[in-house]
Design an enzyme around this catalytic site. Sequence first.
Site, PDB file in Angstrom:
ATOM      1  N   LEU A  66     -17.525  -7.266   2.645  1.00  0.00           N
ATOM      2  CA  LEU A  66     -16.660  -8.205   3.523  1.00  0.00           C
ATOM      3  C   LEU A  66     -15.268  -7.807   3.343  1.00  0.00           C
ATOM      4  O   LEU A  66     -14.641  -7.630   4.437  1.00  0.00           O
ATOM      5  CB  LEU A  66     -16.910  -9.733   3.328  1.00  0.00           C
ATOM      6  CG  LEU A  66     -18.348 -10.236   3.607  1.00  0.00           C
ATOM      7  CD1 LEU A  66     -18.394 -11.734   3.363  1.00  0.00           C
ATOM      8  CD2 LEU A  66     -18.719  -9.942   4.914  1.00  0.00           C
TER       9      LEU A  66
ATOM     10  N   HIS B 213     -30.790  -3.873   2.083  1.00  0.00           N
ATOM     11  CA  HIS B 213     -29.784  -4.939   2.298  1.00  0.00           C
ATOM     12  C   HIS B 213     -28.511  -4.248   2.973  1.00  0.00           C
ATOM     13  O   HIS B 213     -27.819  -4.745   4.016  1.00  0.00           O
ATOM     14  CB  HIS B 213     -29.450  -5.793   1.075  1.00  0.00           C
ATOM     15  CG  HIS B 213     -28.430  -6.683   1.033  1.00  0.00           C
ATOM     16  ND1 HIS B 213     -28.396  -7.646   2.086  1.00  0.00           N
ATOM     17  CD2 HIS B 213     -27.256  -6.766   0.592  1.00  0.00           C
ATOM     18  CE1 HIS B 213     -27.485  -8.488   2.070  1.00  0.00           C
ATOM     19  NE2 HIS B 213     -26.543  -7.694   1.170  1.00  0.00           N
TER      20      HIS B 213
ATOM     21  N   GLY C  35     -17.600  -6.020  14.514  1.00  0.00           N
ATOM     22  CA  GLY C  35     -17.821  -6.978  13.414  1.00  0.00           C
ATOM     23  C   GLY C  35     -16.416  -7.239  12.702  1.00  0.00           C
ATOM     24  O   GLY C  35     -15.299  -6.990  13.270  1.00  0.00           O
TER      25      GLY C  35
ATOM     26  N   GLY D 111     -17.574  -1.252  18.009  1.00  0.00           N
ATOM     27  CA  GLY D 111     -17.858  -2.235  16.937  1.00  0.00           C
ATOM     28  C   GLY D 111     -17.133  -3.367  16.927  1.00  0.00           C
ATOM     29  O   GLY D 111     -15.594  -3.306  17.008  1.00  0.00           O
TER      30      GLY D 111
ATOM     31  N   ARG E 198     -28.023  -6.800  -9.093  1.00  0.00           N
ATOM     32  CA  ARG E 198     -28.971  -6.573  -8.190  1.00  0.00           C
ATOM     33  C   ARG E 198     -29.766  -5.468  -8.482  1.00  0.00           C
ATOM     34  O   ARG E 198     -30.979  -5.507  -8.272  1.00  0.00           O
ATOM     35  CB  ARG E 198     -28.293  -6.275  -6.819  1.00  0.00           C
ATOM     36  CG  ARG E 198     -27.502  -7.514  -6.436  1.00  0.00           C
ATOM     37  CD  ARG E 198     -26.588  -6.952  -4.911  1.00  0.00           C
ATOM     38  NE  ARG E 198     -26.023  -8.173  -4.769  1.00  0.00           N
ATOM     39  CZ  ARG E 198     -25.355  -8.698  -3.641  1.00  0.00           C
ATOM     40  NH1 ARG E 198     -25.319  -7.597  -2.668  1.00  0.00           N
ATOM     41  NH2 ARG E 198     -24.993  -9.715  -3.304  1.00  0.00           N
TER      42      ARG E 198
ATOM     43  N   HIS F  86     -31.454  -5.757  -2.222  1.00  0.00           N
ATOM     44  CA  HIS F  86     -31.011  -7.119  -2.733  1.00  0.00           C
ATOM     45  C   HIS F  86     -32.433  -7.588  -3.263  1.00  0.00           C
ATOM     46  O   HIS F  86     -33.498  -7.631  -2.828  1.00  0.00           O
ATOM     47  CB  HIS F  86     -30.370  -7.942  -1.383  1.00  0.00           C
ATOM     48  CG  HIS F  86     -29.741  -9.166  -1.990  1.00  0.00           C
ATOM     49  ND1 HIS F  86     -30.374 -10.176  -2.472  1.00  0.00           N
ATOM     50  CD2 HIS F  86     -28.496  -9.470  -1.942  1.00  0.00           C
ATOM     51  CE1 HIS F  86     -29.232 -11.055  -2.698  1.00  0.00           C
ATOM     52  NE2 HIS F  86     -28.324 -10.605  -2.482  1.00  0.00           N
TER      53      HIS F  86
ATOM     54  N   SER G 224     -29.493 -16.580  -0.651  1.00  0.00           N
ATOM     55  CA  SER G 224     -28.397 -16.191  -1.386  1.00  0.00           C
ATOM     56  C   SER G 224     -28.566 -15.875  -2.849  1.00  0.00           C
ATOM     57  O   SER G 224     -29.445 -16.661  -3.477  1.00  0.00           O
ATOM     58  CB  SER G 224     -27.393 -17.084  -1.218  1.00  0.00           C
ATOM     59  OG  SER G 224     -26.164 -17.008  -2.029  1.00  0.00           O
TER      60      SER G 224
ATOM     61  N   ARG H 143     -23.088  -1.271  -5.050  1.00  0.00           N
ATOM     62  CA  ARG H 143     -22.268  -2.107  -4.570  1.00  0.00           C
ATOM     63  C   ARG H 143     -22.659  -3.414  -5.179  1.00  0.00           C
ATOM     64  O   ARG H 143     -23.572  -3.913  -5.313  1.00  0.00           O
ATOM     65  CB  ARG H 143     -22.342  -2.135  -3.017  1.00  0.00           C
ATOM     66  CG  ARG H 143     -20.992  -3.110  -2.429  1.00  0.00           C
ATOM     67  CD  ARG H 143     -21.384  -3.628  -1.288  1.00  0.00           C
ATOM     68  NE  ARG H 143     -22.498  -4.540  -1.644  1.00  0.00           N
ATOM     69  CZ  ARG H 143     -22.482  -5.860  -1.093  1.00  0.00           C
ATOM     70  NH1 ARG H 143     -21.734  -6.045  -0.069  1.00  0.00           N
ATOM     71  NH2 ARG H 143     -23.543  -6.615  -1.207  1.00  0.00           N
TER      72      ARG H 143
END
Lengths: 649, 247
Positions: free
Chosen positions: A453, A413, A53, A51, A342, A277, A295, A447
């Site tokens: 991130l 999401h 990412g 990976g 959310r 989301h 967003s 979350r």
Amino acid sequence: MTANDFWAEGEPVFDKAAPDGPVETRWERRKFSAKLVNPANRRKLTVIVVGTGLAGGSAAATLAEAGYRVKSYCYQDSPRRAHSIAAQGGINAAKNYRNDGDSVYRLFYDTVKGGDFRARESNVYRLAQVSVNIIDQCVAQGVPFAREYGGLLDNRSFGGTQVSRTFYARGQTGQQLLLGAYQALERQIGLGNVEMNARHEMLELIIVDGKARGIVVRDMVTGEITTEFADAVVLASGGYGNVFFLSTNAKGCNVTASWRAHRKGALFANPCYTQIHPTCIPESGSHQSKLTLMSESLRNDGRVWVPKKAADCPKPAGSIAEEDRDYYLERIYPSFGNLVPRDIASRAAKNVCDEGRGVGPGGLGVYLDFADAIKRLGRKAVEAKYGNLFEMYERITGEDPYETPMRIYPAVHYTMGGLWVDYDLQSTVPGLFVVGEANFSDHGANRLGASALMQGLADGYFVLPNTISNYLAAGPFKKVTESDEAVVEARKQVEDRIEKFLSIDGDRTVDSFHRELGQIMWEYCGMERTEEGLTKAIGLIRALKEEFWTRVKVPGKGEELNQNLEKAGRVADFIELGELMCIDALHRRESCGGHFRAESQTPDGEALRHDDQFSYAAAWEYFGADGKPVLHKEDLNFEYVHPSTRSYK
Amino acid sequence: MDIKVRVWRQAGPSAAGKMVTYDVKGISPDASFLEMIDVLNETLILGGDDPIAFDHDCREGICGACSMVINGVAHGPEKATTTCQLHMRKFSDGDVIDVEPWRAAAFPVIKDLVVDRSAFDKIIQAGGYITAPTGTAPDAHATPVPKKDADAAFEAATCIGCGACVAACPNGSSMLFTAAKIAHLGLMPQGQPERDSRVIDMLQAQDDAGFGGCTNAGECTTVCPKGIPLSLIGRLNSDYRKAITTR
Ligand SMILES: Cc1cc2nc3c(=O)[nH]c(=O)nc-3n(C[C@H](O)[C@H](O)[C@H](O)COP(=O)(O)OP(=O)(O)OC[C@H]3O[C@@H](n4cnc5c(N)ncnc54)[C@H](O)[C@@H]3O)c2cc1C
Ligand code: SF4
Ligand code: FES
């Protein structure tokens, strides 16, 4: 069948690497107690990182920089295209640059609470501590974060928090952060410290003498299968939201790397924790291949509503009088209004649509209306703030959101479950480390925005490089060769599977199975779950699995670029994972975070947790394709942030 | 909508390729161009044919994976749009649409519409970064960046590395891509120490990878899905001149 027929319970699992004592100094103490590897020996140690990412890219670059030899893998044609590139909103850090009362402790507190008390305090505290260094690191690399006129970094508040701690680069934060990690990685590739293998897919884990020692990979261009060895293996292969077929994830996101490790003994924790989301563009038809996120910042100015009367739903939005509109978030949650978290926003949207008041195709949508904002701020100001998002919306739907309100609907999401890891990010297989979205740590059940991130980069730049050395200090380990029994066996597993896919020659495409799985998962293991529905889903998935292995049609050969063969392997693993997700959801008889069990709600329909029974992480052990998975519980203790009931009313 | 697509089919890097015509019936105008190919591929598979191979991942216009020349234009007719964000409503019922891979010496075809763009990574390896070892960075506020510069750097940094610029260029030059990276890093104080060596090394890597020279044809910027402006190439050239004279 009673619920318990689906699983068995085993011994509890413990995090042996976690230090105790004051939470503020745990990470410092763990780093100090970890064994070091002297620079001359690092060259003799090889680490495989699957990976590229945010988690894998930053880990590979940092390990290489520290002097280890790194072999890196990704399925895309370039590491720069990893799915992290798509993240929009931003990344949190406890910098307190706004002087608005933020601190490491507050970020820690908000994150434990936002995870609905289903994450470890030690991990979350470390995440908050390290967040500060992440921003420094990224700025030094040249990540062009938003700035103020004085040249200092700008911040915004995001995802229901009351402080401005989110750093961002317009709507492309993930892209900019990933380019930073990618460039650091490319530098190490150029220096010869990282061997990069793009368009290579990991298909099996190799365990020798109880330790993770390598992987089996397929060169996706030539189809060649090779075995690759190392002293330790790091999985940074991302999340598994694509089990739902329709999600905001990139098309290639998959669970194969983690699932293959799970089958070889790594525990899989909290698989049913999925984040939904609320602001995605709704599905438009049967051709749909994925959903697009809008967003969440849009909810700062947009107002969410549906018609009060179902009969008004087909009418054009503009023709529905103000008094006939139900601004349901503002009505039910007056203090948070459109800015509720959310999971709440998502479920409220589902509820009004279930009542038959949804708008757009299939009645699966609610309005996100900017008319008031345009009146209040002027079209120009709205354009400056959200112009690119409006344009994206128009591109996809063909509707102009300045004229008619946008339609949004919740979508899958992000997945908070993943391979179980200890404080060192090591799985239950020694030498197998798991970072980023692929592990289960840090997020608990619900979350918040801007923390994935943060976790990816915290793990990759700062945590793993410190903890893995403690493990590698005992290496280099005994040489592994092609002829070792475990290696021969792992390779054969891969070859047999490929041969099987190609030989079935049935009458259904891989995608058709994937779509069907996705529908089952969304219907029964999505935003709202019931005992009955989950039991039904498990039956449906088992039947689907059988059908898959008799009716799937995979054209072409193994020794060529064969995208359907790649998909077949991923979907086969998703089917098995889907079953485990339903079992996990079934066993957790409580609502927490985005995981809403209809049987567990307050009188006014809000999620009801049962801390006395479920304050643990559920780590599952694999017991064969027809065996029952075994549940190992890791008890969670809250010494600092005491479980409380969330209320947004 | 009913359309015909003529697609470049090439079994492998050394196989001969040709255009093959397919009918796609009843496609929704709301489908993206890639979803149209998905639908076509489902029929091909069930009919016992090899589905069309193409690169894609995010389908949100940000990963840079999708890459096809549609009716002679890289990423197709809509300006500043990647193929995954192009929708069928931009076409008309009965249209015949040509679909081809990126064509450039430095991007060899792997299969059908899939090409090898690893040459881009080679250019980055040569210097498209700031040397910033992990764990030693000063506090982020220690390096203020004027908003104007930060915004300009951001604009340049939005390049998704798709390679449309190369595919559109009559010389197969990667100058716009390289210029975008050089501007991104060169516009910030952190990027100054390596500014000279960066431009020299990246241009060298670009030549080594087999990209053609830039003759200011300007085709690159017309097709760029992120609107990277031609002026950045001018900036690159002046950086280069300065770098070789002060070296
Ligand atoms: C649309 C969208 C917006 C988001 N916005 C935000 C946001 O604003 N803020 C935030 O904090 N989070 C956000 N997230 C979540 C966040 O982007 C992800 O959680 C995070 O980027 C995951 O990073 P990662 O490094 O763990 O995995 P990824 O970036 O998914 O990388 C996975 C890597 O593994 C490789 N891989 C996978 N399987 C294999 C295999 N079998 N063999 C070889 N290689 C393999 C892939 O090639 C890739 O390189 C968003 C997510 C989405 C979908
Ligand atoms: S400059 Fe534009 S066309 Fe070229 S690679 Fe970057 S985004 Fe693509
Ligand atoms: S698929 Fe990612 S940009 Fe088109």
